[in-house]
Write a protein that holds these residues in place. Structure first.
Motif, PDB file in Angstrom:
ATOM      1  N   ALA A 150       0.842  -1.213   0.000  1.00 54.84           N
ATOM      2  CA  ALA A 150       0.000   0.000   0.000  1.00 54.84           C
ATOM      3  C   ALA A 150       0.868   1.251   0.000  1.00 54.84           C
ATOM      4  CB  ALA A 150      -0.937  -0.007   1.202  1.00 54.84           C
ATOM      5  N   GLY A 151       1.918   1.248   0.825  1.00 52.98           N
ATOM      6  CA  GLY A 151       2.807   2.403   0.873  1.00 52.98           C
ATOM      7  C   GLY A 151       3.523   2.631  -0.448  1.00 52.98           C
ATOM      8  N   MET A 152       3.954   1.556  -1.076  1.00 48.23           N
ATOM      9  CA  MET A 152       4.622   1.669  -2.378  1.00 48.23           C
ATOM     10  C   MET A 152       3.667   2.231  -3.430  1.00 48.23           C
ATOM     11  SD  MET A 152       6.857  -1.891  -2.409  1.00 48.23           S
ATOM     12  CE  MET A 152       6.516  -2.094  -4.117  1.00 48.23           C
ATOM     13  N   LEU A 153       2.444   1.709  -3.459  1.00 49.42           N
ATOM     14  CA  LEU A 153       1.477   2.162  -4.454  1.00 49.42           C
ATOM     15  C   LEU A 153       1.111   3.629  -4.252  1.00 49.42           C
ATOM     16  CD1 LEU A 153      -0.852  -0.965  -4.607  1.00 49.42           C
ATOM     17  CD2 LEU A 153       0.818  -0.227  -6.329  1.00 49.42           C
ATOM     18  N   TYR A 154       0.904   4.010  -3.000  1.00 51.80           N
ATOM     19  CA  TYR A 154       0.575   5.407  -2.709  1.00 51.80           C
ATOM     20  C   TYR A 154       1.742   6.320  -3.092  1.00 51.80           C
ATOM     21  CZ  TYR A 154      -0.434   9.760  -0.418  1.00 51.80           C
ATOM     22  OH  TYR A 154      -0.641  11.091  -0.193  1.00 51.80           O
ATOM     23  N   GLY A 155       2.934   5.924  -2.692  1.00 55.92           N
ATOM     24  CA  GLY A 155       4.108   6.734  -3.004  1.00 55.92           C
ATOM     25  C   GLY A 155       4.309   6.923  -4.491  1.00 55.92           C
ATOM     26  N   ALA A 156       4.137   5.832  -5.252  1.00 54.17           N
ATOM     27  CA  ALA A 156       4.344   5.901  -6.698  1.00 54.17           C
ATOM     28  C   ALA A 156       3.293   6.747  -7.402  1.00 54.17           C
ATOM     29  CB  ALA A 156       4.343   4.494  -7.286  1.00 54.17           C
ATOM     30  N   THR A 157       2.072   6.735  -6.894  1.00 55.58           N
ATOM     31  CA  THR A 157       0.983   7.421  -7.594  1.00 55.58           C
ATOM     32  C   THR A 157       0.713   8.830  -7.078  1.00 55.58           C
ATOM     33  OG1 THR A 157      -0.662   6.379  -6.147  1.00 55.58           O
ATOM     34  CG2 THR A 157      -0.157   5.267  -8.217  1.00 55.58           C
ATOM     35  N   CYS A 158       0.811   9.027  -5.761  1.00 57.68           N
ATOM     36  CA  CYS A 158       0.431  10.320  -5.176  1.00 57.68           C
ATOM     37  C   CYS A 158       1.564  11.026  -4.431  1.00 57.68           C
ATOM     38  CB  CYS A 158      -0.726  10.130  -4.191  1.00 57.68           C
ATOM     39  SG  CYS A 158      -2.257   9.573  -4.930  1.00 57.68           S
ATOM     40  N   GLY A 159       2.390  10.267  -3.737  1.00 58.31           N
ATOM     41  CA  GLY A 159       3.355  10.843  -2.802  1.00 58.31           C
ATOM     42  C   GLY A 159       4.238  11.939  -3.363  1.00 58.31           C
ATOM     43  N   LEU A 160       5.013  11.625  -4.377  1.00 57.80           N
ATOM     44  CA  LEU A 160       5.924  12.618  -4.947  1.00 57.80           C
ATOM     45  C   LEU A 160       5.160  13.773  -5.585  1.00 57.80           C
ATOM     46  CD1 LEU A 160       8.769  13.555  -5.634  1.00 57.80           C
ATOM     47  CD2 LEU A 160       8.655  12.163  -7.710  1.00 57.80           C
ATOM     48  N   ALA A 177      -0.717  10.778 -13.519  1.00 59.22           N
ATOM     49  CA  ALA A 177      -0.897   9.969 -12.302  1.00 59.22           C
ATOM     50  C   ALA A 177      -1.758   8.740 -12.598  1.00 59.22           C
ATOM     51  CB  ALA A 177      -1.520  10.807 -11.190  1.00 59.22           C
ATOM     52  N   TYR A 178      -2.806   8.896 -13.403  1.00 55.60           N
ATOM     53  CA  TYR A 178      -3.631   7.743 -13.804  1.00 55.60           C
ATOM     54  C   TYR A 178      -2.784   6.718 -14.546  1.00 55.60           C
ATOM     55  CZ  TYR A 178      -8.095  10.237 -12.968  1.00 55.60           C
ATOM     56  OH  TYR A 178      -9.165  10.895 -12.431  1.00 55.60           O
ATOM     57  N   ALA A 179      -1.929   7.191 -15.455  1.00 53.33           N
ATOM     58  CA  ALA A 179      -1.062   6.281 -16.211  1.00 53.33           C
ATOM     59  C   ALA A 179      -0.124   5.533 -15.259  1.00 53.33           C
ATOM     60  CB  ALA A 179      -0.259   7.057 -17.257  1.00 53.33           C
ATOM     61  N   THR A 180       0.362   6.235 -14.245  1.00 52.55           N
ATOM     62  CA  THR A 180       1.214   5.581 -13.250  1.00 52.55           C
ATOM     63  C   THR A 180       0.432   4.536 -12.472  1.00 52.55           C
ATOM     64  OG1 THR A 180       2.604   7.553 -13.078  1.00 52.55           O
ATOM     65  CG2 THR A 180       2.733   5.969 -11.264  1.00 52.55           C
ATOM     66  N   VAL A 181      -0.812   4.847 -12.105  1.00 50.51           N
ATOM     67  CA  VAL A 181      -1.671   3.870 -11.422  1.00 50.51           C
ATOM     68  C   VAL A 181      -1.746   2.593 -12.251  1.00 50.51           C
ATOM     69  CG1 VAL A 181      -4.060   3.309 -10.787  1.00 50.51           C
ATOM     70  CG2 VAL A 181      -3.074   5.503 -10.098  1.00 50.51           C
ATOM     71  N   ASP A 182      -2.069   2.748 -13.526  1.00 54.43           N
ATOM     72  CA  ASP A 182      -2.207   1.579 -14.403  1.00 54.43           C
ATOM     73  C   ASP A 182      -0.899   0.792 -14.495  1.00 54.43           C
ATOM     74  OD1 ASP A 182      -4.815   2.410 -14.788  1.00 54.43           O
ATOM     75  OD2 ASP A 182      -4.425   3.308 -16.752  1.00 54.43           O
ATOM     76  N   THR A 183       0.223   1.505 -14.607  1.00 59.35           N
ATOM     77  CA  THR A 183       1.526   0.865 -14.732  1.00 59.35           C
ATOM     78  C   THR A 183       1.908   0.098 -13.465  1.00 59.35           C
ATOM     79  OG1 THR A 183       2.282   2.542 -16.297  1.00 59.35           O
ATOM     80  CG2 THR A 183       3.993   1.278 -15.152  1.00 59.35           C
ATOM     81  N   VAL A 184       1.773   0.737 -12.304  1.00 60.73           N
ATOM     82  CA  VAL A 184       2.208   0.064 -11.077  1.00 60.73           C
ATOM     83  C   VAL A 184       1.269  -1.090 -10.677  1.00 60.73           C
ATOM     84  CG1 VAL A 184       3.513   2.036 -10.194  1.00 60.73           C
ATOM     85  CG2 VAL A 184       1.136   1.733  -9.487  1.00 60.73           C
ATOM     86  N   VAL A 185      -0.009  -0.953 -10.958  1.00 63.84           N
ATOM     87  CA  VAL A 185      -0.921  -2.070 -10.657  1.00 63.84           C
ATOM     88  C   VAL A 185      -0.613  -3.251 -11.572  1.00 63.84           C
ATOM     89  CG1 VAL A 185      -3.341  -2.825 -10.685  1.00 63.84           C
ATOM     90  CG2 VAL A 185      -2.731  -0.651  -9.615  1.00 63.84           C
ATOM     91  N   ALA A 186      -0.377  -2.963 -12.861  1.00 63.74           N
ATOM     92  CA  ALA A 186      -0.071  -4.050 -13.808  1.00 63.74           C
ATOM     93  C   ALA A 186       1.261  -4.718 -13.460  1.00 63.74           C
ATOM     94  CB  ALA A 186      -0.021  -3.502 -15.231  1.00 63.74           C
ATOM     95  N   ALA A 187       2.212  -3.954 -12.908  1.00 62.30           N
ATOM     96  CA  ALA A 187       3.507  -4.528 -12.559  1.00 62.30           C
ATOM     97  C   ALA A 187       3.486  -5.272 -11.224  1.00 62.30           C
ATOM     98  CB  ALA A 187       4.561  -3.414 -12.503  1.00 62.30           C
ATOM     99  N   THR A 188       2.506  -4.980 -10.396  1.00 60.47           N
ATOM    100  CA  THR A 188       2.458  -5.541  -9.047  1.00 60.47           C
ATOM    101  C   THR A 188       1.510  -6.732  -8.919  1.00 60.47           C
ATOM    102  OG1 THR A 188       2.879  -3.279  -8.248  1.00 60.47           O
ATOM    103  CG2 THR A 188       2.212  -4.877  -6.607  1.00 60.47           C
TER     104      THR A 188
END
Length: 190
Positions: A150-160, A177-188
């Motif tokens: 959860a922390g990784m996903l939040y950091g990658a999408t919203c934190g920075l 940010a939406y594109a990052t959401v799609d990328t990190v969910v697909a990678a995780t």
């Protein structure tokens, strides 16, 4: 007007005035006037400006419970949708302004930072963890505890993006940010 409607009107007036002029420069009388109420009504609802601010920061007015509701039969898609809802909220101009307000006033208003963390960060983190825990182990690419994921996903999408917006005033690119959401969910998750 119900108590809930009165509180919402006072929150809206306070939020607008605090955002425009700063907490210290706004009086309770100005908040009451902006909300179309008497000062007496305001003080019947909130004891003082500090209480009004704490309640504003910690209320469902800022992030209603319905914001956490997403509907998908696929748990990975549910997580993706929940992250998009978080992006919409956390990276909104309104939320960034409230973050600045909470940060600037937290040293003078005891308990404000704790309230902001518990109601905003804590609640959204809890919802992310719940979504992750619904995903079967066989669909997880990384064998990490849900809290870390959860922390990784939040950091990658919203934190920075949030940090950059707070420090520079630059408005975040929501589509990126939406594109990052799609990328990190697909990678995780599979």
């Amino acid at each position: 007007m119900t108590t809930q409607e009165r509180r919402a009107a006072l929150f809206a007036a306070a939020e607008a005035l605090f955002g425009a002029r700063g907490y210290d420069k706004v009086t309770m009388d100005e908040i009451a006037t902006a909300a179309g109420m008497s000062k007496r009504t305001l003080y019947q609802t909130f004891a003082d400006k500090n209480e009004l601010l704490r309640e504003l920061i910690g209320s469902s007015y800022i992030w209603p419970e319905k914001a956490f509701e997403v509907d998908s039969s696929d748990p990975v898609d549910e997580l993706r949708l929940r992250l998009r809802v978080m992006v919409d909220h956390v990276l909104s101009v309104r939320h960034i302004g409230l973050c600045r307000l909470a940060i600037s006033e937290s040293t003078k208003n005891q308990g404000l930072a704790d309230t902001f963390v518990a109601m905003g960060i804590g609640k959204s983190r809890e919802k992310l963890i719940q979504s992750i825990e619904r995903i079967p182990e066989k669909r997880r690419v990384l064998a990490l505890p849900s809290e870390i994921t959860a922390g990784m996903l939040y950091g990658a999408t919203c934190g920075l993006r949030l940090t950059r917006a707070l420090l520079t005033g630059a408005e975040p690119d929501i589509q990126d940010a939406y594109a990052t959401v799609d990328t990190v969910v697909a990678a995780t998750f599979k």
